[in-house]
Design an enzyme around this catalytic site. Structure first.
Site, PDB file in Angstrom:
ATOM      1  N   PHE A 151       0.842  -1.203   0.000  1.00 25.75           N
ATOM      2  CA  PHE A 151       0.000   0.000   0.000  1.00 25.75           C
ATOM      3  C   PHE A 151       0.872   1.247   0.000  1.00 25.75           C
ATOM      4  CE2 PHE A 151      -3.637   2.584   1.840  1.00 25.75           C
ATOM      5  CZ  PHE A 151      -4.457   2.408   0.738  1.00 25.75           C
ATOM      6  N   ARG A 153       2.866   4.286  -2.603  1.00 16.79           N
ATOM      7  CA  ARG A 153       2.337   5.384  -3.425  1.00 16.79           C
ATOM      8  C   ARG A 153       1.465   4.894  -4.590  1.00 16.79           C
ATOM      9  NH1 ARG A 153       7.884   7.384  -2.330  1.00 16.79           N
ATOM     10  NH2 ARG A 153       8.440   5.606  -3.619  1.00 16.79           N
ATOM     11  N   ARG A 237       6.627  -6.225  -9.910  1.00 23.24           N
ATOM     12  CA  ARG A 237       7.829  -6.899 -10.392  1.00 23.24           C
ATOM     13  C   ARG A 237       7.500  -8.377 -10.608  1.00 23.24           C
ATOM     14  NH1 ARG A 237       9.705  -2.885 -11.892  1.00 23.24           N
ATOM     15  NH2 ARG A 237      11.712  -1.936 -11.393  1.00 23.24           N
ATOM     16  N   GLU A 266      12.286 -11.290 -17.656  1.00 21.77           N
ATOM     17  CA  GLU A 266      12.072 -10.360 -18.782  1.00 21.77           C
ATOM     18  C   GLU A 266      13.278 -10.337 -19.704  1.00 21.77           C
ATOM     19  OE1 GLU A 266      10.841  -6.476 -17.467  1.00 21.77           O
ATOM     20  OE2 GLU A 266       9.306  -7.332 -16.177  1.00 21.77           O
ATOM     21  N   HIS A 284       6.090  -4.369 -19.951  1.00 25.58           N
ATOM     22  CA  HIS A 284       6.646  -3.503 -18.889  1.00 25.58           C
ATOM     23  C   HIS A 284       6.439  -2.025 -19.243  1.00 25.58           C
ATOM     24  CE1 HIS A 284       9.809  -3.459 -15.437  1.00 25.58           C
ATOM     25  NE2 HIS A 284       9.035  -2.395 -15.366  1.00 25.58           N
ATOM     26  N   GLY A 286       4.467   0.172 -17.385  1.00 25.34           N
ATOM     27  CA  GLY A 286       3.914   0.927 -16.255  1.00 25.34           C
ATOM     28  C   GLY A 286       4.147   2.421 -16.319  1.00 25.34           C
TER      29      GLY A 286
HETATM   30  C1  DGY Z   1      10.305   1.342 -12.388  1.00 26.93           C
HETATM   31  O1  DGY Z   1      10.369   2.560 -12.342  1.00 26.93           O
HETATM   32  O2  DGY Z   1      10.554   0.613 -11.412  1.00 26.93           O
HETATM   33  C2  DGY Z   1       9.927   0.727 -13.681  1.00 26.93           C
HETATM   34  O3  DGY Z   1       9.426  -0.550 -13.498  1.00 26.93           O
HETATM   35  C3  DGY Z   1      11.131   0.676 -14.601  1.00 26.93           C
HETATM   36  O4  DGY Z   1      12.234   0.248 -13.885  1.00 26.93           O
END
Ligand code: DGY
Length: 318
Positions: A151, A153, A237, A266, A284, A286
Site C-alpha cells: 500500500f 504510493r 515486479r 524479462e 513492462h 507501467g
Molecule cells: C520502475 O520505475 O521501477 C519501472 O518498473 C522501470 O524500472
C-alpha cells in the site's frame, strides 16, 4: 558519465549540455562486461531496470564510479549491500511515475475483466461476425472488491481510482500500513493477513517491491486461496509471482484471468501464458508515458547534480 540506455531526447540533451555523457545510441542492453567497463571508466552510471548490477558486476576493478543513478523507482536489479560495500551511492526516481503506473494497473484490470485483448485479437483476425447478446461477455468491475498487496504510493493511487472512480470496495495488506486516516480517505480497509485478502478479493493487484521476502509471494499455495472468479494484476515486479505456478492455476481454473506487465525473466514470458486468451500481457509499460519518462530522466539528473554538488541526495536508496 555512462548512460546505459537511450533516454527521451530532452534528458539526453540536458545530460549532454552539463556532463560528459557517454550515451547508448544503439540502445542495446549492456551485459556484465560492458557494465563493468562503465563502472571502471565513469564517475557515475545512469542505469535502468535492464542492467543487472549484482555483486559480481559491482566487484569491477579499479572502480571509478561513485554513484548509480537509477532511471526507475524499483531497484531490485541492484545489489544494494554490494554497492554500499564498494562505497557507491544509489538513487531512484519515485513519485513522478506514480499516476501513470496506477493508470496502467487499472488498464490491465479492465482489459482482463472486459476481455479487451481477446476482443482486439478477434477483430484484427477478421473473425467478428457482428453484435450479439451473448458475445464475449466479461465481468463487471464497478462495485467489486479490489485487494491491493502493498500500500505504497502506486497502490494508493490505484485505490483512489478504484474507490472514487469505480465504487470498488478496496482492501489492502501491507506489513507497514499507513496511519488509519490515509486509508480511510481512500476507502481502504486493512487486512492483517495476506491470505484473508486473497480469499476476499475479486481482483488482486500487486504493488509490493521485489525483495527476498516478496519473491514468489504469489506461489502455488497462495494461488489456491484465490476465488475461482478472481483476477490477478501484476504491474510491480515479475519475481513476486511464481510464473509457472500462475500458468498452472489458470489452466486448472483456480483463478479466472491475469493481467501482467512484468515477468520473472524479462523479456521472456512463460510459454504457456502466451497461448492463454484470459491473460493480458504488456511489455513492462507501467511508467511508459512521455511525461513520466522525461520526468524520470530529470529526477535522475537532479540526483546526479546533488551528488556532484556535494548536497543531500533527493532520492538516496543507498
Ligand atoms: C520502475 O520505475 O521501477 C519501472 O518498473 C522501470 O524500472
Amino acid at each position: 558519465m555512462a548512460v546505459t540506455r537511450r533516454l527521451p531526447a530532452p534528458c539526453e540533451e540536458e545530460l549532454g549540455r552539463r556532463y560528459e555523457a557517454r550515451l547508448n545510441p544503439e540502445d542495446l542492453p549492456l551485459g556484465a562486461e560492458a557494465l563493468q567497463e562503465a563502472l571502471r571508466s565513469s564517475d557515475a552510471v545512469l542505469c535502468t531496470v535492464t542492467d543487472r548490477l549484482d555483486g559480481a558486476v559491482l566487484a569491477a576493478e579499479p572502480l571509478r564510479a561513485r554513484i548509480l543513478a537509477n532511471f526507475g523507482v524499483g531497484f531490485n536489479h541492484i545489489d544494494l549491500d554490494a554497492a554500499r560495500a564498494r562505497g557507491l551511492r544509489v538513487t531512484n526516481t519515485p513519485d513522478v511515475l506514480t499516476e501513470d503506473t496506477a493508470d496502467l494497473a487499472v488498464t490491465l484490470m479492465l482489459m482482463v475483466a472486459r476481455r479487451a485483448g481477446e476482443g482486439e485479437r478477434h477483430v484484427r483476425a477478421r473473425a467478428w461476425s457482428g453484435w450479439r447478446p451473448t458475445h464475449m461477455l466479461g465481468t463487471r468491475i464497478s462495485g467489486k472488491t479490489l485487494g491491493l498487496v502493498g500500500f505504497g504510493r502506486i497502490a494508493r493511487a490505484v485505490a483512489r481510482r478504484a474507490h472514487h472512480g469505480f465504487g470498488m470496495r478496496v482492501l489492502f495488506h501491507d506489513p507497514y500500513p499507513p496511519p488509519p486516516e490515509v486509508a480511510a480517505e481512500l476507502g481502504a480497509e486493512l487486512r492483517p493477513s495476506l491470505e484473508a485478502l486473497l480469499a476476499e478479493a475479486d481482483v488482486v493487484s500487486l504493488h509490493c517491491p521485489a525483495t527476498p521476502e516478496t519473491r514468489h509471494l504469489i506461489d502455488a499455495a497462495r494461488l489456491r486461496t484465490f476465488q475461482p472468479h478472481a483476477l490477478l494484476v501484476n504491474s510491480a515486479r515479475g519475481d513476486v509471482v511464481d510464473e509457472p505456478a500462475l500458468a498452472e492455476a489458470l489452466r486448472a481454473g483456480r483463478l479466472a484471468g491475469a493481467g501482467l506487465d512484468v515477468y520473472e525473466r524479462e523479456p521472456r514470458v512463460t510459454e504457456e501464458l502466451l497461448g492463454m486468451e484470459n491473460v493480458v500481457l504488456l511489455p513492462h509499460l507501467g511508467s511508459a508515458t512521455r511525461e513520466s519518462r522525461v520526468a524520470m530522466g530529470r529526477r535522475a539528473i537532479a540526483n546526479l547534480d546533488a551528488f556532484f554538488a556535494g548536497a543531500t541526495l533527493p532520492d538516496a536508496v543507498a
